[in-house]
Design an enzyme around this catalytic site. Structure first.
Site, mmCIF file in Angstrom:
data_model
loop_
_atom_site.group_PDB
_atom_site.id
_atom_site.type_symbol
_atom_site.label_atom_id
_atom_site.label_comp_id
_atom_site.label_asym_id
_atom_site.label_seq_id
_atom_site.Cartn_x
_atom_site.Cartn_y
_atom_site.Cartn_z
ATOM 1 N N GLU A 14 0.812 -1.225 0.000
ATOM 2 C CA GLU A 14 0.000 0.000 0.000
ATOM 3 C C GLU A 14 0.848 1.279 0.000
ATOM 4 O O GLU A 14 0.395 2.307 -0.488
ATOM 5 C CB GLU A 14 -0.962 0.016 1.193
ATOM 6 C CG GLU A 14 -2.253 -0.737 0.947
ATOM 7 C CD GLU A 14 -3.097 -0.167 -0.207
ATOM 8 O OE1 GLU A 14 -3.234 1.065 -0.303
ATOM 9 O OE2 GLU A 14 -3.608 -0.959 -1.010
ATOM 10 N N HIS A 49 3.672 1.756 -1.692
ATOM 11 C CA HIS A 49 3.964 2.004 -3.106
ATOM 12 C C HIS A 49 2.698 2.486 -3.834
ATOM 13 O O HIS A 49 2.745 3.395 -4.657
ATOM 14 C CB HIS A 49 4.435 0.717 -3.797
ATOM 15 C CG HIS A 49 5.696 0.125 -3.256
ATOM 16 N ND1 HIS A 49 5.736 -1.101 -2.645
ATOM 17 C CD2 HIS A 49 6.974 0.595 -3.249
ATOM 18 C CE1 HIS A 49 6.987 -1.375 -2.289
ATOM 19 N NE2 HIS A 49 7.752 -0.360 -2.636
ATOM 20 N N GLU A 97 8.319 9.215 2.113
ATOM 21 C CA GLU A 97 9.078 9.778 3.236
ATOM 22 C C GLU A 97 9.583 8.683 4.164
ATOM 23 O O GLU A 97 10.366 8.938 5.068
ATOM 24 C CB GLU A 97 8.201 10.771 4.005
ATOM 25 C CG GLU A 97 8.002 12.051 3.230
ATOM 26 C CD GLU A 97 6.943 12.971 3.813
ATOM 27 O OE1 GLU A 97 6.324 12.596 4.827
ATOM 28 O OE2 GLU A 97 6.735 14.054 3.237
ATOM 29 N N LYS A 98 9.134 7.469 3.954
ATOM 30 C CA LYS A 98 9.644 6.339 4.737
ATOM 31 C C LYS A 98 11.162 6.270 4.597
ATOM 32 O O LYS A 98 11.881 6.072 5.563
ATOM 33 C CB LYS A 98 8.976 5.057 4.232
ATOM 34 C CG LYS A 98 9.798 3.821 4.355
ATOM 35 C CD LYS A 98 9.232 2.882 5.353
ATOM 36 C CE LYS A 98 10.136 1.734 5.663
ATOM 37 N NZ LYS A 98 10.916 1.240 4.548
HETATM 38 P P1 AMP Z 1 11.284 0.466 -2.406
HETATM 39 O O1 AMP Z 1 10.562 -0.458 -3.324
HETATM 40 O O2 AMP Z 1 11.362 -0.003 -1.003
HETATM 41 O O3 AMP Z 1 12.607 0.922 -2.977
HETATM 42 O O4 AMP Z 1 10.391 1.785 -2.328
HETATM 43 C C1 AMP Z 1 9.977 2.462 -3.468
HETATM 44 C C2 AMP Z 1 9.360 3.774 -3.066
HETATM 45 O O5 AMP Z 1 8.234 3.529 -2.217
HETATM 46 C C3 AMP Z 1 10.315 4.664 -2.283
HETATM 47 O O6 AMP Z 1 10.121 6.018 -2.678
HETATM 48 C C4 AMP Z 1 9.881 4.442 -0.857
HETATM 49 O O7 AMP Z 1 10.166 5.521 0.008
HETATM 50 C C5 AMP Z 1 8.372 4.282 -1.033
HETATM 51 N N1 AMP Z 1 7.813 3.574 0.115
HETATM 52 C C6 AMP Z 1 8.216 2.378 0.627
HETATM 53 N N2 AMP Z 1 7.501 2.064 1.731
HETATM 54 C C7 AMP Z 1 6.637 3.081 1.923
HETATM 55 C C8 AMP Z 1 5.627 3.361 2.903
HETATM 56 N N3 AMP Z 1 5.391 2.528 3.903
HETATM 57 N N4 AMP Z 1 4.937 4.502 2.794
HETATM 58 C C9 AMP Z 1 5.184 5.378 1.778
HETATM 59 N N5 AMP Z 1 6.114 5.179 0.829
HETATM 60 C C10 AMP Z 1 6.827 4.052 0.892
#
Ligand code: AMP
Length: 283
Positions: free
Chosen positions: A35, A37, A148-149
């Site tokens: 959610e 993403h 922002e995570k």
């Molecule tokens: P990742 O696939 O972990 O590299 O994340 C891809 C994008 O999704 C990055 O911009 C992360 O900061 C964002 N993201 C990951 N987890 C969350 C979350 N719980 N809430 C909001 N954005 C997220």
């Protein structure tokens, strides 16, 4: 929904879209979508004409002893979720497509990459900045959306975009959490059931600090000690850092000034998790 795996094809698509005066929003991810993403994708859908999602587990941002080999993947599930958010294009390059033989260029956002996660993950943000710049050049977005995570990552990308005059609007989106407060992360699935339960302590420790601030606490050490103590109530948790920083420069604070970024990184069992919040005086 188009699925593109070839860099040239992605660039041809982007050029055509731009020629047709279509605004492109871009959400880069490593897949195993949740959610968090999807909140970025929904935002992208609202702010542009075309929405591109990339899925690429970028090897250069993982250290030699990190979890690259066990990073969760589920392309079919991801494509279904992308369809549900009306994504126009999913860009899924192979490792060889992104890093040709003899690849040797990298981007280093020097100062912002040093502290916090940069300390225990040397080279991580260089890997991130390099792959994001490459993806930007391939997808050619007008707007790129990040969570922002990964707060430090967002600041690194903002800085790179400013420093290199990239004509891209970088947007940050709030952290999406599980019902018990744990920040959603693809890595959460790597937690054992016991560790998943223990992982609630991350958000609890942040909320406790926020509460202390509301109640008038202004001593930086008292706050960080309370966060540490809360986390260490479980023997499954080891702390990488608990840090209070200036939210834009990420410089560690020596005394509490608001707003302040409270950022934490821990290991729960063998899974590394991060979380953060912005402490404000009168929340
Ligand atoms: P990742 O696939 O972990 O590299 O994340 C891809 C994008 O999704 C990055 O911009 C992360 O900061 C964002 N993201 C990951 N987890 C969350 C979350 N719980 N809430 C909001 N954005 C997220």
């Amino acid at each position: 929904m188009k699925i593109i795996t070839i860099v040239d094809d992605m660039q041809v698509w982007a050029k055509a879209a731009r020629r047709n005066e279509q605004h492109i929003a871009f959400v880069p991810t490593m897949g195993f979508l949740h959610e968090g993403h999807l909140s970025l994708l929904r935002k992208g859908r609202r702010v542009a004409d075309q929405l591109v999602l990339s899925i690429f587990v970028n090897p250069t941002q993982f250290g030699p002893h990190e979890d690259f080999d066990r990073y969760p993947q589920d392309l079919e599930g991801d494509l279904a979720k992308a369809r549900s958010c009306n994504v126009d294009v999913v860009f899924v390059p192979t490792r060889d497509a992104m890093y040709q033989t003899n690849f040797q260029t990298s981007v280093n956002v020097c100062k912002l990459s040093q502290g916090l996660c940069g300390k225990s993950r040397p080279g991580h943000f260089q890997g991130v900045a390099t792959v994001v710049l490459k993806l930007f050049l391939v997808v050619q977005p007008d707007i790129a959306i990040f969570g922002e995570k990964d707060y430090q990552q967002l600041q690194v990308i903002r800085q790179m975009t400013r420093d290199l005059h990239l004509p891209i609007d970088i947007r940050g989106m709030p952290i999406v959490r599980e019902p018990d407060g744990l920040a959603m992360s693809s890595r959460n699935t790597l937690l054992t059931p016991e560790d998943r339960s223990v992982a609630r302590a991350l958000f609890q420790s942040l909320t406790q600090a926020q509460k202390m601030v509301h109640q008038g606490e202004t001593n930086l050490a008292v706050l960080t000690d309370a966060v540490r103590a809360h986390l260490l109530e479980s023997r499954r948790i080891t702390i990488d850092y608990v840090s209070l920083c200036q939210p834009e420069t990420l410089t560690p604070l020596t005394e509490l000034v608001f707003p302040a970024l409270l950022a934490i990184a821990v290991r729960v069992g063998n899974v590394r998790l991060i979380d953060n919040c912005i402490l404000k005086k009168n929340q």
